[in-house]
Design a protein around this motif. Structure first.
Motif, short mmCIF file in Angstrom:
data_model
loop_
_atom_site.label_atom_id
_atom_site.label_comp_id
_atom_site.label_asym_id
_atom_site.label_seq_id
_atom_site.Cartn_x
_atom_site.Cartn_y
_atom_site.Cartn_z
N GLN A 1 42.19 33.64 -7.45
CA GLN A 1 43.08 32.79 -6.65
C GLN A 1 44.54 33.05 -6.99
N ALA B 1 45.63 36.52 -5.85
CA ALA B 1 45.74 36.62 -4.39
C ALA B 1 46.99 35.94 -3.87
N SER B 2 47.32 34.77 -4.44
CA SER B 2 48.50 34.07 -3.93
C SER B 2 49.77 34.81 -4.35
N ARG B 3 49.73 35.44 -5.51
CA ARG B 3 50.90 36.19 -5.97
C ARG B 3 51.10 37.44 -5.12
N ARG B 4 49.98 38.07 -4.74
CA ARG B 4 50.03 39.34 -4.01
C ARG B 4 50.05 39.17 -2.50
N LYS B 5 49.82 37.93 -2.03
CA LYS B 5 49.69 37.68 -0.59
C LYS B 5 48.55 38.52 -0.01
N VAL B 6 47.43 38.50 -0.71
CA VAL B 6 46.24 39.22 -0.26
C VAL B 6 45.15 38.18 -0.03
N GLU B 7 44.33 38.42 0.98
CA GLU B 7 43.22 37.52 1.22
C GLU B 7 42.09 37.89 0.25
N HIS C 1 44.19 44.54 2.14
CA HIS C 1 44.48 43.27 2.80
C HIS C 1 43.43 42.23 2.43
#
Length: 168
Positions: free
Chosen positions: A50, A53-59, A97
């Motif tokens: 989590q 993902a939020s740091r990388r802007k990846v789903e 992505h």
């Protein structure tokens, strides 16, 4: 005198050794406690995914298959570190992505499957140059397991870590 110099050198070496030993002990304790922070493995892995993902802007998705149970600490930490390394690699190289991670808990083994839709690579060409893959492979081996890499140019990557469990 030469004797005093030798004594001084020995005292200094001992002091250095003690300091290094203390440092090593501290890092072993850190290793034990830090990554999981007392959380169950699945929760710690989910948190890692989590946050990444939020740091990388990846789903990114994380799911557990099978019933979770406590594992030997070295296996839990090993899996955590492998996932950490895999996410670092994906962030650095894959331009993905979507990333999906599955922790499969079976009676006789644990599988950690990490899938990304990034640009992929030819595993034969990467080999020894990727410290990430080499490190993950070493960690898996230390736990008596294996790392399988499936990837090709433009096709994303699937890593599968398989750790056998001793049946009690």
């Amino acid at each position: 005198s030469a004797n005093e110099r030798a004594r001084g050198a020995i005292a200094q070496a001992l002091q250095l050794t003690r300091a290094n030993l203390e440092e090593a002990r501290r890092s072993v304790l850190d290793l034990r406690a830090a990554p999981l922070e007392g959380r169950p493995l699945a929760e710690a892995l989910a948190g890692l995914v989590q946050e990444w993902a939020s740091r990388r802007k990846v789903e990114a998705s994380f799911e557990v298959v099978g019933s979770t149970r406590p594992l030997p600490l070295r296996i839990e930490i090993g899996l955590y570190r492998i996932l950490q390394e895999a996410l670092t690699n994906i962030g650095r190289h894959a331009h993905a992505h979507v990333v999906s991670i599955q922790l499969q808990m079976m009676i006789d083994q644990i599988r950690l499957i990490i899938d990304d839709d990034g640009r992929g690579f030819d595993p034969a060409l990467v080999g020894q140059n990727s410290f990430g893959l080499v490190g993950m492979n070493e960690r898996a081996k230390l736990l008596g397991g294996s790392l399988e890499v499936g990837s090709s140019e433009g096709e994303g990557t699937q890593l599968e870590v398989i750790i056998p469990l001793e049946l009690i």
